[in-house]
Design a protein around this motif. Structure first.
Motif, PDB file in Angstrom:
ATOM      1  N   MET A 223       0.850  -1.203   0.000  1.00 44.22           N
ATOM      2  CA  MET A 223       0.000   0.000   0.000  1.00 44.22           C
ATOM      3  C   MET A 223       0.880   1.246   0.000  1.00 44.22           C
ATOM      4  SD  MET A 223      -2.904   1.175   2.781  1.00 44.22           S
ATOM      5  CE  MET A 223      -3.966  -0.210   2.365  1.00 44.22           C
ATOM      6  N   VAL A 224       0.572   2.194  -0.858  1.00 43.88           N
ATOM      7  CA  VAL A 224       1.341   3.430  -0.935  1.00 43.88           C
ATOM      8  C   VAL A 224       1.099   4.267   0.311  1.00 43.88           C
ATOM      9  CG1 VAL A 224       1.651   5.573  -2.215  1.00 43.88           C
ATOM     10  CG2 VAL A 224       1.233   3.440  -3.443  1.00 43.88           C
ATOM     11  N   CYS A 225       2.175   4.761   0.898  1.00 46.12           N
ATOM     12  CA  CYS A 225       2.062   5.623   2.071  1.00 46.12           C
ATOM     13  C   CYS A 225       1.446   6.957   1.664  1.00 46.12           C
ATOM     14  CB  CYS A 225       3.442   5.835   2.685  1.00 46.12           C
ATOM     15  SG  CYS A 225       3.427   6.923   4.128  1.00 46.12           S
ATOM     16  N   ILE A 226       0.449   7.398   2.406  1.00 45.64           N
ATOM     17  CA  ILE A 226      -0.227   8.649   2.082  1.00 45.64           C
ATOM     18  C   ILE A 226       0.308   9.759   2.986  1.00 45.64           C
ATOM     19  CG2 ILE A 226      -2.415   9.882   2.132  1.00 45.64           C
ATOM     20  CD1 ILE A 226      -3.814   7.469   1.212  1.00 45.64           C
ATOM     21  N   GLU A 227       0.810  10.793   2.362  1.00 52.90           N
ATOM     22  CA  GLU A 227       1.262  11.971   3.093  1.00 52.90           C
ATOM     23  C   GLU A 227       0.067  12.886   3.335  1.00 52.90           C
ATOM     24  OE1 GLU A 227       3.827  16.063   2.282  1.00 52.90           O
ATOM     25  OE2 GLU A 227       3.925  14.394   0.862  1.00 52.90           O
ATOM     26  N   VAL A 228      -0.166  13.234   4.607  1.00 53.23           N
ATOM     27  CA  VAL A 228      -1.228  14.180   4.918  1.00 53.23           C
ATOM     28  C   VAL A 228      -0.695  15.590   4.701  1.00 53.23           C
ATOM     29  CG1 VAL A 228      -2.751  15.088   6.704  1.00 53.23           C
ATOM     30  CG2 VAL A 228      -2.299  12.643   6.579  1.00 53.23           C
ATOM     31  N   PRO A 229      -1.366  16.401   3.907  1.00 53.55           N
ATOM     32  CA  PRO A 229      -0.897  17.770   3.698  1.00 53.55           C
ATOM     33  C   PRO A 229      -0.744  18.520   5.021  1.00 53.55           C
ATOM     34  CG  PRO A 229      -2.604  17.218   2.110  1.00 53.55           C
ATOM     35  CD  PRO A 229      -2.553  16.086   3.099  1.00 53.55           C
ATOM     36  N   ALA A 230       0.291  19.351   5.116  1.00 49.91           N
ATOM     37  CA  ALA A 230       0.523  20.151   6.316  1.00 49.91           C
ATOM     38  C   ALA A 230      -0.678  21.047   6.579  1.00 49.91           C
ATOM     39  CB  ALA A 230       1.783  20.987   6.145  1.00 49.91           C
ATOM     40  N   MET A 231      -1.062  21.150   7.847  1.00 44.97           N
ATOM     41  CA  MET A 231      -2.218  21.955   8.219  1.00 44.97           C
ATOM     42  C   MET A 231      -1.868  22.867   9.391  1.00 44.97           C
ATOM     43  SD  MET A 231      -5.226  19.060   7.925  1.00 44.97           S
ATOM     44  CE  MET A 231      -6.578  20.240   7.848  1.00 44.97           C
ATOM     45  N   VAL A 232      -2.635  23.929   9.537  1.00 41.08           N
ATOM     46  CA  VAL A 232      -2.475  24.836  10.656  1.00 41.08           C
ATOM     47  C   VAL A 232      -3.836  25.050  11.303  1.00 41.08           C
ATOM     48  CG1 VAL A 232      -2.772  26.923   9.246  1.00 41.08           C
ATOM     49  CG2 VAL A 232      -1.521  27.057  11.399  1.00 41.08           C
ATOM     50  N   GLY A 233      -3.862  25.067  12.628  1.00 44.25           N
ATOM     51  CA  GLY A 233      -5.102  25.314  13.352  1.00 44.25           C
ATOM     52  C   GLY A 233      -5.347  26.798  13.540  1.00 44.25           C
ATOM     53  N   LEU A 234      -6.588  27.218  13.325  1.00 39.14           N
ATOM     54  CA  LEU A 234      -6.960  28.620  13.444  1.00 39.14           C
ATOM     55  C   LEU A 234      -8.095  28.796  14.436  1.00 39.14           C
ATOM     56  CD1 LEU A 234      -7.028  29.681   9.671  1.00 39.14           C
ATOM     57  CD2 LEU A 234      -5.120  29.860  11.283  1.00 39.14           C
ATOM     58  N   ALA A 235      -7.975  29.800  15.298  1.00 44.32           N
ATOM     59  CA  ALA A 235      -9.086  30.173  16.168  1.00 44.32           C
ATOM     60  C   ALA A 235     -10.149  30.861  15.331  1.00 44.32           C
ATOM     61  CB  ALA A 235      -8.600  31.096  17.274  1.00 44.32           C
ATOM     62  N   GLY A 236     -11.404  30.609  15.664  1.00 50.10           N
ATOM     63  CA  GLY A 236     -12.501  31.156  14.889  1.00 50.10           C
ATOM     64  C   GLY A 236     -12.669  32.658  15.066  1.00 50.10           C
ATOM     65  N   GLY A 237     -13.623  33.204  14.338  1.00 52.72           N
ATOM     66  CA  GLY A 237     -13.917  34.628  14.383  1.00 52.72           C
ATOM     67  C   GLY A 237     -15.024  34.962  13.411  1.00 52.72           C
ATOM     68  N   GLN A 238     -15.125  36.191  13.028  1.00 58.57           N
ATOM     69  CA  GLN A 238     -16.182  36.634  12.108  1.00 58.57           C
ATOM     70  C   GLN A 238     -15.576  37.108  10.796  1.00 58.57           C
ATOM     71  OE1 GLN A 238     -18.639  40.375  12.715  1.00 58.57           O
ATOM     72  NE2 GLN A 238     -20.207  38.825  13.102  1.00 58.57           N
TER      73      GLN A 238
ATOM     74  N   ALA B  90      -3.089   8.908  -2.890  1.00 60.91           N
ATOM     75  CA  ALA B  90      -4.363   8.471  -2.326  1.00 60.91           C
ATOM     76  C   ALA B  90      -5.315   7.897  -3.361  1.00 60.91           C
ATOM     77  CB  ALA B  90      -5.044   9.642  -1.618  1.00 60.91           C
ATOM     78  N   THR B  91      -5.191   8.316  -4.609  1.00 60.20           N
ATOM     79  CA  THR B  91      -6.211   7.966  -5.599  1.00 60.20           C
ATOM     80  C   THR B  91      -5.746   7.003  -6.677  1.00 60.20           C
ATOM     81  OG1 THR B  91      -5.647   9.918  -6.927  1.00 60.20           O
ATOM     82  CG2 THR B  91      -7.379  10.179  -5.273  1.00 60.20           C
ATOM     83  N   ASP B  92      -4.431   6.865  -6.884  1.00 58.89           N
ATOM     84  CA  ASP B  92      -3.909   5.975  -7.926  1.00 58.89           C
ATOM     85  C   ASP B  92      -3.244   4.758  -7.293  1.00 58.89           C
ATOM     86  OD1 ASP B  92      -4.720   7.843  -9.724  1.00 58.89           O
ATOM     87  OD2 ASP B  92      -2.722   8.629 -10.145  1.00 58.89           O
ATOM     88  N   PRO B  93      -3.573   3.536  -7.734  1.00 57.89           N
ATOM     89  CA  PRO B  93      -2.923   2.343  -7.183  1.00 57.89           C
ATOM     90  C   PRO B  93      -1.409   2.385  -7.330  1.00 57.89           C
ATOM     91  CG  PRO B  93      -4.820   1.740  -8.522  1.00 57.89           C
ATOM     92  CD  PRO B  93      -4.588   3.202  -8.743  1.00 57.89           C
ATOM     93  N   VAL B  94      -0.935   2.869  -8.476  1.00 55.84           N
ATOM     94  CA  VAL B  94       0.500   2.991  -8.714  1.00 55.84           C
ATOM     95  C   VAL B  94       0.756   4.379  -9.306  1.00 55.84           C
ATOM     96  CG1 VAL B  94       2.537   2.032  -9.831  1.00 55.84           C
ATOM     97  CG2 VAL B  94       0.654   0.514  -9.175  1.00 55.84           C
ATOM     98  N   PRO B  95       1.034   5.376  -8.462  1.00 60.54           N
ATOM     99  CA  PRO B  95       1.268   6.723  -8.988  1.00 60.54           C
ATOM    100  C   PRO B  95       2.413   6.731 -10.000  1.00 60.54           C
ATOM    101  CG  PRO B  95       1.063   6.752  -6.590  1.00 60.54           C
ATOM    102  CD  PRO B  95       1.140   5.311  -7.012  1.00 60.54           C
ATOM    103  N   THR B  96       2.264   7.504 -11.063  1.00 58.61           N
ATOM    104  CA  THR B  96       3.278   7.560 -12.116  1.00 58.61           C
ATOM    105  C   THR B  96       4.303   8.642 -11.823  1.00 58.61           C
ATOM    106  OG1 THR B  96       2.037   9.174 -13.409  1.00 58.61           O
ATOM    107  CG2 THR B  96       1.535   6.847 -13.783  1.00 58.61           C
ATOM    108  N   ALA B  97       5.408   8.583 -12.558  1.00 55.89           N
ATOM    109  CA  ALA B  97       6.474   9.555 -12.349  1.00 55.89           C
ATOM    110  C   ALA B  97       5.990  10.980 -12.586  1.00 55.89           C
ATOM    111  CB  ALA B  97       7.650   9.246 -13.263  1.00 55.89           C
TER     112      ALA B  97
END
Length: 225
Positions: free
Chosen positions: A1-16, A50-57
């Motif tokens: 199974m291909v290892c899936i990298e989770v995109p980097a994320m940042v947490g934000l406090a809410g507001g208006q 995440a979407t291709d069984p064998v990602p291409t170059a």
């Protein structure tokens, strides 16, 4: 199974945030709860893993994932969630043109339009969070092509490519009474004039639409740890 990298994320406090629509000359305020959002648009490598069984170059590199429809993107969010042991955010039936969002799920998802603009503005009030040539790839400087994510200056909250390079799909329906199932796009792209690369600009497209200046970034319903 291909290892899936989770995109980097940042947490934000809410507001208006106040959204506006040039077509209808309407504006409305939205309260945004705490959430997390991708630091960059999802890349071709991340999407293909995440979407291709064998990602291409050809899928390697930090170029944004483009030529992806709204349906492609919500499926990616669910696949990424499942592979990370999280509850998928969406129930999807493409044939019936139906998708629902379980707001209690802890899986990955698209940002709402209000979340996107709130994150893009990053506490600023002007049309952009900096000089356009410093922060965005657009028609005036892109040389007619998409560029690797992170090549321009981020906004004050550390988010790259919120304006320019690729349009970002959002969860929201644009205007159901007029445009049916069309979904919201935000941010402007590499082929657009400078006036499209502003925090307030709204665009719409059918959820099956896919083209080389439309991509996406992921979000989550709570700040990333």
């Amino acid at each position: 199974m291909v290892c899936i990298e989770v995109p980097a994320m940042v947490g934000l406090a809410g507001g208006q945030v106040t959204l506006s629509d040039r077509r209808t000359r309407r504006s409305w305020s939205v309260e945004v709860a705490d959430f997390s959002i991708g630091v960059y648009p999802v890349t071709r490598t991340q999407y293909a893993a995440a979407t291709d069984p064998v990602p291409t170059a050809g899928d390697r590199g930090r170029s944004p994932a483009v030529d992806v429809s709204w349906w492609d993107v919500v499926r990616y969010c669910n696949i990424l969630s499942e592979r990370r042991g999280l509850q998928p955010a969406y129930q999807i039936d493409v044939d019936a043109e139906y998708a629902s969002w379980d707001v209690t799920a802890d899986g990955y998802r698209l940002p709402t339009e209000a979340e996107w603009e709130y994150a893009c503005r990053a506490g600023t009030s002007g049309p952009r969070y900096g000089p356009i040539d410093d922060i965005a790839w657009y028609r005036g400087n892109s040389a007619g092509r998409c560029h690797a994510v992170g090549g321009k200056r981020p906004n004050p909250w550390g988010l790259f490519d919120m304006l320019g390079n690729v349009w970002n799909w959002c969860w929201d329906i644009y205007d159901a009474e007029v445009y049916g199932s069309y979904r919201v796009l935000r941010g402007g792209g590499w082929a657009d004039e400078h006036w499209s690369c502003r925090a307030s600009v709204r665009r719409r497209s059918h959820p099956t639409f896919a083209i080389d200046d439309v991509g996406f970034r992921i979000a989550g319903s709570a700040p990333a740890g």
